[in-house]
Design a protein around this motif. Structure first.
Motif: not given
Length: 223
Positions: A42-55, A169-176
Protein backbone atom coordinates in the motif's frame (compact mmCIF):
# COMPACT_ATOMS: atom_id res chain seq x y z
CA UNK A 1 53.14 -15.60 0.05
CA UNK A 2 52.17 -18.53 2.27
CA UNK A 3 50.08 -16.22 4.48
CA UNK A 4 48.23 -14.88 1.42
CA UNK A 5 47.47 -18.40 0.21
CA UNK A 6 46.10 -19.42 3.61
CA UNK A 7 43.92 -16.31 3.75
CA UNK A 8 42.53 -17.06 0.29
CA UNK A 9 41.71 -20.62 1.33
CA UNK A 10 39.90 -19.34 4.43
CA UNK A 11 37.87 -16.95 2.28
CA UNK A 12 37.03 -19.78 -0.12
CA UNK A 13 35.73 -21.91 2.74
CA UNK A 14 33.62 -18.98 3.98
CA UNK A 15 32.01 -18.09 0.62
CA UNK A 16 29.56 -21.05 0.59
CA UNK A 17 28.38 -20.02 4.07
CA UNK A 18 27.89 -16.42 2.90
CA UNK A 19 25.85 -17.53 -0.11
CA UNK A 20 23.78 -19.85 2.06
CA UNK A 21 23.10 -16.97 4.46
CA UNK A 22 22.04 -14.77 1.53
CA UNK A 23 19.68 -17.51 0.34
CA UNK A 24 18.14 -17.96 3.78
CA UNK A 25 17.47 -14.24 4.25
CA UNK A 26 16.20 -13.92 0.69
CA UNK A 27 13.69 -16.70 1.31
CA UNK A 28 12.64 -15.29 4.69
CA UNK A 29 12.07 -11.81 3.27
CA UNK A 30 10.08 -13.09 0.29
CA UNK A 31 7.88 -15.31 2.47
CA UNK A 32 7.12 -12.47 4.91
CA UNK A 33 6.13 -10.23 2.00
CA UNK A 34 3.87 -12.84 0.42
CA UNK A 35 2.06 -13.89 3.61
CA UNK A 36 1.32 -10.26 4.54
CA UNK A 37 0.30 -8.85 1.13
CA UNK A 38 -2.41 -6.57 2.47
CA UNK A 39 0.08 -4.35 4.32
CA UNK A 40 3.14 -4.82 2.10
CA UNK A 41 2.10 -2.98 -1.07
CA UNK A 42 0.00 0.00 0.00
CA UNK A 43 1.04 3.67 -0.29
CA UNK A 44 1.04 3.62 3.52
CA UNK A 45 2.53 0.23 4.30
CA UNK A 46 3.96 -1.70 7.21
CA UNK A 47 6.20 -4.26 5.54
CA UNK A 48 6.79 -6.92 8.20
CA UNK A 49 9.72 -8.31 6.20
CA UNK A 50 11.63 -5.08 6.80
CA UNK A 51 12.31 -6.12 10.40
CA UNK A 52 15.13 -8.15 8.82
CA UNK A 53 16.81 -5.07 7.29
CA UNK A 54 18.96 -4.13 10.34
CA UNK A 55 20.51 -7.61 10.39
CA UNK A 56 22.64 -6.55 7.42
CA UNK A 57 24.57 -4.51 10.00
CA UNK A 58 25.44 -7.69 11.88
CA UNK A 59 26.07 -10.11 9.00
CA UNK A 60 27.22 -7.81 6.21
CA UNK A 61 26.89 -8.12 2.46
CA UNK A 62 25.35 -11.63 2.37
CA UNK A 63 22.27 -10.39 4.20
CA UNK A 64 22.12 -7.19 2.12
CA UNK A 65 22.20 -9.34 -1.02
CA UNK A 66 19.59 -11.71 0.37
CA UNK A 67 17.26 -8.86 1.29
CA UNK A 68 17.58 -7.45 -2.22
CA UNK A 69 16.76 -10.79 -3.84
CA UNK A 70 13.98 -11.37 -1.32
CA UNK A 71 12.34 -8.06 -2.21
CA UNK A 72 12.58 -8.85 -5.92
CA UNK A 73 10.97 -12.28 -5.53
CA UNK A 74 8.46 -11.21 -2.87
CA UNK A 75 7.27 -8.22 -4.89
CA UNK A 76 6.81 -10.37 -7.98
CA UNK A 77 4.86 -13.15 -6.26
CA UNK A 78 2.83 -10.90 -3.96
CA UNK A 79 1.79 -8.38 -6.58
CA UNK A 80 1.04 -11.11 -9.12
CA UNK A 81 -1.32 -12.76 -6.63
CA UNK A 82 -2.97 -9.38 -5.98
CA UNK A 83 -3.48 -8.82 -9.71
CA UNK A 84 -1.22 -5.81 -10.25
CA UNK A 85 -0.28 -4.81 -13.79
CA UNK A 86 2.97 -6.26 -15.05
CA UNK A 87 4.49 -2.81 -15.66
CA UNK A 88 3.99 -1.91 -11.99
CA UNK A 89 5.31 -5.30 -10.87
CA UNK A 90 8.45 -4.91 -12.99
CA UNK A 91 9.18 -1.46 -11.52
CA UNK A 92 8.62 -2.63 -7.95
CA UNK A 93 10.75 -5.75 -8.50
CA UNK A 94 13.66 -3.84 -9.99
CA UNK A 95 13.70 -0.76 -7.78
CA UNK A 96 12.47 -2.53 -4.65
CA UNK A 97 15.20 -5.16 -4.86
CA UNK A 98 17.86 -2.60 -5.68
CA UNK A 99 16.75 -0.31 -2.86
CA UNK A 100 16.99 -3.09 -0.28
CA UNK A 101 20.45 -4.04 -1.50
CA UNK A 102 21.62 -0.41 -1.38
CA UNK A 103 20.08 0.23 2.05
CA UNK A 104 21.60 -2.95 3.47
CA UNK A 105 25.07 -2.18 2.15
CA UNK A 106 25.01 1.42 3.38
CA UNK A 107 23.81 0.31 6.82
CA UNK A 108 26.54 -2.33 7.00
CA UNK A 109 29.22 0.24 6.21
CA UNK A 110 27.87 2.74 8.75
CA UNK A 111 27.50 0.04 11.38
CA UNK A 112 31.22 -0.72 11.18
CA UNK A 113 32.00 2.68 12.71
CA UNK A 114 32.84 2.94 16.38
CA UNK A 115 30.75 6.00 17.27
CA UNK A 116 29.52 5.56 20.82
CA UNK A 117 27.13 7.50 23.04
CA UNK A 118 25.98 6.64 26.56
CA UNK A 119 28.03 3.45 26.40
CA UNK A 120 26.29 2.11 23.27
CA UNK A 121 27.24 1.94 19.65
CA UNK A 122 25.15 4.73 18.20
CA UNK A 123 26.42 3.87 14.71
CA UNK A 124 24.05 0.90 14.70
CA UNK A 125 20.99 3.07 15.28
CA UNK A 126 22.18 5.62 12.71
CA UNK A 127 22.64 2.73 10.29
CA UNK A 128 18.99 1.74 10.69
CA UNK A 129 18.00 5.37 10.16
CA UNK A 130 19.93 5.36 6.88
CA UNK A 131 17.92 2.32 5.76
CA UNK A 132 14.65 4.09 6.50
CA UNK A 133 15.74 7.24 4.68
CA UNK A 134 16.91 5.36 1.58
CA UNK A 135 13.82 3.15 1.40
CA UNK A 136 11.40 6.01 2.05
CA UNK A 137 12.87 8.31 -0.58
CA UNK A 138 13.27 5.74 -3.35
CA UNK A 139 10.20 3.56 -2.78
CA UNK A 140 7.98 6.52 -1.92
CA UNK A 141 9.06 8.30 -5.12
CA UNK A 142 8.43 5.44 -7.54
CA UNK A 143 5.16 4.43 -5.86
CA UNK A 144 4.01 8.03 -6.32
CA UNK A 145 4.53 7.53 -10.05
CA UNK A 146 3.28 3.98 -10.65
CA UNK A 147 0.24 4.31 -8.36
CA UNK A 148 -0.80 7.59 -9.98
CA UNK A 149 -0.97 9.51 -6.70
CA UNK A 150 -2.25 13.09 -7.34
CA UNK A 151 0.28 15.91 -7.26
CA UNK A 152 -1.68 17.49 -4.43
CA UNK A 153 -3.83 15.85 -1.77
CA UNK A 154 -6.37 17.82 0.27
CA UNK A 155 -7.44 16.55 3.69
CA UNK A 156 -9.74 18.59 5.94
CA UNK A 157 -8.91 21.73 4.02
CA UNK A 158 -5.13 21.20 4.17
CA UNK A 159 -3.28 20.58 0.93
CA UNK A 160 -0.22 18.34 0.84
CA UNK A 161 2.25 17.35 -1.84
CA UNK A 162 1.35 13.94 -3.22
CA UNK A 163 5.02 12.99 -3.52
CA UNK A 164 5.74 14.04 0.05
CA UNK A 165 2.68 12.12 1.25
CA UNK A 166 3.89 8.99 -0.54
CA UNK A 167 7.37 9.27 0.96
CA UNK A 168 5.92 9.94 4.40
CA UNK A 169 3.64 6.92 4.11
CA UNK A 170 6.58 4.62 3.44
CA UNK A 171 8.65 6.32 6.15
CA UNK A 172 5.97 5.77 8.80
CA UNK A 173 5.89 2.02 8.25
CA UNK A 174 9.66 1.81 7.92
CA UNK A 175 10.21 3.54 11.26
CA UNK A 176 8.08 0.90 12.97
CA UNK A 177 9.50 -2.08 11.06
CA UNK A 178 13.17 -1.05 10.86
CA UNK A 179 13.99 1.49 13.57
CA UNK A 180 11.83 0.00 16.33
CA UNK A 181 11.15 -3.70 15.74
CA UNK A 182 14.17 -4.37 13.54
CA UNK A 183 16.58 -2.54 15.81
CA UNK A 184 15.24 -4.45 18.82
CA UNK A 185 15.78 -7.71 16.90
CA UNK A 186 19.33 -6.65 16.03
CA UNK A 187 20.23 -5.84 19.64
CA UNK A 188 18.60 -9.05 20.84
CA UNK A 189 20.56 -11.24 18.45
CA UNK A 190 23.78 -9.37 19.25
CA UNK A 191 23.88 -10.70 22.82
CA UNK A 192 27.25 -12.30 23.69
CA UNK A 193 25.89 -15.84 23.98
CA UNK A 194 24.20 -15.57 20.57
CA UNK A 195 27.36 -14.15 19.01
CA UNK A 196 29.37 -17.08 20.36
CA UNK A 197 26.88 -19.53 18.89
CA UNK A 198 27.01 -17.79 15.51
CA UNK A 199 30.81 -17.87 15.53
CA UNK A 200 30.69 -21.58 16.29
CA UNK A 201 28.68 -22.02 13.09
CA UNK A 202 31.44 -20.27 11.14
CA UNK A 203 29.50 -17.07 10.46
CA UNK A 204 31.25 -13.73 10.23
CA UNK A 205 29.68 -11.28 12.64
CA UNK A 206 30.07 -7.50 13.03
CA UNK A 207 29.87 -6.92 16.78
CA UNK A 208 29.33 -3.64 18.62
CA UNK A 209 33.06 -3.56 19.27
CA UNK A 210 33.55 -3.18 15.51
CA UNK A 211 35.13 -6.61 15.14
CA UNK A 212 34.44 -8.71 12.06
CA UNK A 213 35.04 -12.29 13.18
CA UNK A 214 35.52 -15.45 11.17
CA UNK A 215 35.81 -18.96 12.45
CA UNK A 216 38.34 -19.92 9.79
CA UNK A 217 41.00 -17.23 10.04
CA UNK A 218 44.44 -17.53 8.54
CA UNK A 219 46.96 -18.26 11.32
CA UNK A 220 49.39 -15.59 12.46
CA UNK A 221 52.66 -16.88 11.04
CA UNK A 222 54.62 -14.30 12.94
CA UNK A 223 53.79 -15.78 16.36
Amino acid sequence: MVETTLREKAQTRTLPRDLTLASVFGALYAVLVVIFPGISFLPVQLRVADVLMPLAILFGWPVALGLGIGALVGNFVGETLLGYQFSSIAVDMTFGGGTNLLAGMVAWKIGRKGWRMLGRNRAWFLATVSETVIISLIVGSYLYIILGIPAEITINGFTFSGLLASITGIAAGSIVAINILGYALLVGIARPQTIRALRAKGLRVQTEENQSIEKDQAPDLGS
